[in-house]
Design a protein around this motif. Structure first.
Motif, PDB file in Angstrom:
ATOM      1  N   ALA A  68      -0.554   3.567   5.276  1.00  0.00           N
ATOM      2  CA  ALA A  68       0.082   2.887   4.147  1.00  0.00           C
ATOM      3  C   ALA A  68       1.406   2.268   4.594  1.00  0.00           C
ATOM      4  O   ALA A  68       1.874   2.483   5.713  1.00  0.00           O
ATOM      5  N   ASP A  69       2.008   1.499   3.684  1.00  0.00           N
ATOM      6  CA  ASP A  69       3.274   0.842   3.990  1.00  0.00           C
ATOM      7  C   ASP A  69       4.470   1.727   3.676  1.00  0.00           C
ATOM      8  O   ASP A  69       5.388   1.857   4.487  1.00  0.00           O
ATOM      9  N   SER A  93      -0.694  -2.936  -4.443  1.00  0.00           N
ATOM     10  CA  SER A  93      -2.127  -3.108  -4.714  1.00  0.00           C
ATOM     11  C   SER A  93      -2.935  -1.837  -4.458  1.00  0.00           C
ATOM     12  O   SER A  93      -4.110  -1.776  -4.823  1.00  0.00           O
ATOM     13  N   ARG A  94      -2.299  -0.815  -3.844  1.00  0.00           N
ATOM     14  CA  ARG A  94      -2.993   0.451  -3.604  1.00  0.00           C
ATOM     15  C   ARG A  94      -2.005   1.606  -3.750  1.00  0.00           C
ATOM     16  O   ARG A  94      -0.837   1.489  -3.397  1.00  0.00           O
ATOM     17  N   ILE A 108      -7.495   1.484  -5.449  1.00  0.00           N
ATOM     18  CA  ILE A 108      -7.273   0.046  -5.482  1.00  0.00           C
ATOM     19  C   ILE A 108      -6.906  -0.389  -6.899  1.00  0.00           C
ATOM     20  O   ILE A 108      -7.603  -0.060  -7.859  1.00  0.00           O
ATOM     21  N   ASP A 133      -7.299  -5.206  -5.703  1.00  0.00           N
ATOM     22  CA  ASP A 133      -6.678  -5.138  -4.372  1.00  0.00           C
ATOM     23  C   ASP A 133      -5.731  -6.314  -4.115  1.00  0.00           C
ATOM     24  O   ASP A 133      -5.653  -6.856  -3.009  1.00  0.00           O
ATOM     25  N   HIS A 182       0.862  -1.179   0.000  1.00  0.00           N
ATOM     26  CA  HIS A 182       0.000   0.000   0.000  1.00  0.00           C
ATOM     27  C   HIS A 182       0.901   1.232   0.000  1.00  0.00           C
ATOM     28  O   HIS A 182       1.698   1.422   0.926  1.00  0.00           O
TER      29      HIS A 182
END
Length: 306
Positions: A177-178, A261-262, A267, A271, A139
C-alpha cells in the motif's frame, strides 16, 4: 560570488543562507530529544496559501511547548517571504521550525535551561502523493501500530515524534500500500503520516473528532463543503466504518486533497477516486487559482542582493 539558492534557502539565528548550509548542532535538544515544533505553508504560483492560519497554529504550538524564539509573528512573515524570494521558487514547500538548543555550560539538560530558536526553510514543492497516486487513488491500510495517545503528547501540536508514523509506513510498504491510517487506543481513526483522513458516508463528509492535527487543509475542506452544500460531521470513526465508507480521502498542505481508492484491500468507487472526493479536489485547486486565501510573495525584496 553570489550564494547559490537554487536548491532552496534557509534562515537560522538571524542569518539567511542556502539550505545546504543550514545545520543543527548535535548537542541540541532538537536533535537529541526531537524537541521541535514546526508548521508548513505551501507556495503555489508565487503565493502563500493561508499564511496567517499557519503562523497562528505555529504560535499556538510554541506556546504549548514553552518555546520563546525572539522573532515575532510579523518577523516570521518577513522571513518566510524572504527565503522564498531568495530561492526564486514559484512553487515551494516552506517550513517554519522552532528548535530547542543545548544548555549553557554548568546547566542541566532541563528544557527550561535551553534557548529556543527559529529555523525556516524554503525548498522546491514536495507532495505526499505521487502523480500515479492522484491518478488511481491512494491505497491505504489500517496498521497494527497505534497512534501515540493524546495523554502522552497533544496531537494538535506539530512535532517530530514520528516513531508510530514511521512504523506505519513500513507496514504499508510490506502490504503493498501507499500509506497507513492509524487508530487510537479505542480503535477510532486518527490520522496518517503527515495528513488528515476524512471519509464520505451517505453523502456526508466525516472527520475524526480526536487524536489528529487540526489541519489547515482540513479547515479548507469544511469551507469548500459549505460552498458546495455538502454536509459535514466531526465525530468518532471506527475502523469498520472507515473500511466500509463510500469514499475516503486524505488532505494536507503537501498535496491538497488526495482521494483514496483502496483500504485494506477493499476496492472503493470502481478502484478510482470517488466523485465527491474528486469534486472537492477540483474545487480546491480552482479556488486556489482564483487567489483564495492567497498572500502573494514579494520577490522584489531581494532585488540586487548578493
Amino acid at each position: 560570488m553570489s550564494s547559490d539558492f537554487s536548491f532552496g534557502s534557509a534562515y537560522m539565528k538571524g542569518r539567511y543562507m542556502p539550505v545546504s548550509e543550514a545545520a543543527i548542532p548535535v548537542l541540541d535538544a532538537a536533535y537529541r530529544r526531537s524537541d521541535v515544533t514546526y508548521d508548513v505553508v505551501g507556495v503555489r504560483d508565487g503565493a502563500f496559501f493561508r499564511l496567517d492560519d499557519h503562523i497562528n497554529r505555529f504560535r499556538a504550538s510554541l506556546t504549548r511547548l514553552r518555546m520563546t524564539p525572539v522573532e515575532t509573528d510579523d518577523d516570521i512573515r518577513v522571513i518566510l517571504n524572504r527565503i522564498v524570494a531568495l530561492s526564486g521558487l514559484r512553487n515551494a514547500y516552506v517550513s517554519m521550525e522552532c528548535l530547542r538548543g543545548a544548555p549553557p555550560p554548568g546547566k542541566t539538560r532541563h528544557p527550561s535551561n535551553c534557548e529556543s530558536y527559529l529555523c525556516c526553510i524554503a525548498i522546491p514543492w514536495v507532495s505526499v502523493a505521487s502523480d500515479e497516486m492522484f491518478r488511481r487513488g491512494m491505497h491505504l491500510i489500517i496498521p497494527k501500530v497505534r497512534r501515540i495517545p493524546p495523554d502522552s503528547f497533544d496531537p494538535t501540536v506539530k512535532n517530530f515524534l514520528w516513531g508510530d508514523f514511521t512504523q506505519s509506513l513500513f507496514e504499508a510498504e510490506d502490504a503493498g500500500a501507499d500509506y497507513a491510517v492509524l487508530l487510537d487506543a479505542e480503535g477510532n481513526v486518527t490520522e496518517g503520516a503527515g495528513f488528515n483522513v476524512m471519509c464520505i458516508v451517505d453523502g456526508t463528509v466525516v472527520s475524526p473528532a480526536h487524536g489528529a492535527l487540526e489541519g489547515v487543509t482540513r479547515a479548507s475542506v469544511f469551507e469548500l463543503c459549505e460552498e458546495l452544500g455538502i454536509p459535514t460531521e466531526i465525530r468518532d470513526i471506527s475502523a469498520d466504518e472507515l473500511r466500509n465508507a463510500d469514499e475516503i480521502f486524505t488532505c494536507t498542505t503537501a498535496g491538497g486533497i488526495m482521494p483514496a481508492s483502496r483500504i485494506d484491500g477493499r476496492i472503493l468507487t470502481n478502484d478510482a477516486p470517488g466523485p465527491i472526493s474528486s469534486q472537492l479536489r477540483e474545487r480546491f485547486w480552482s479556488r486556489r487559482a482564483e487567489g483564495w486565501h492567497a498572500t502573494p510573495v514579494d520577490y522584489s525584496v531581494v532585488a540586487g542582493s548578493n
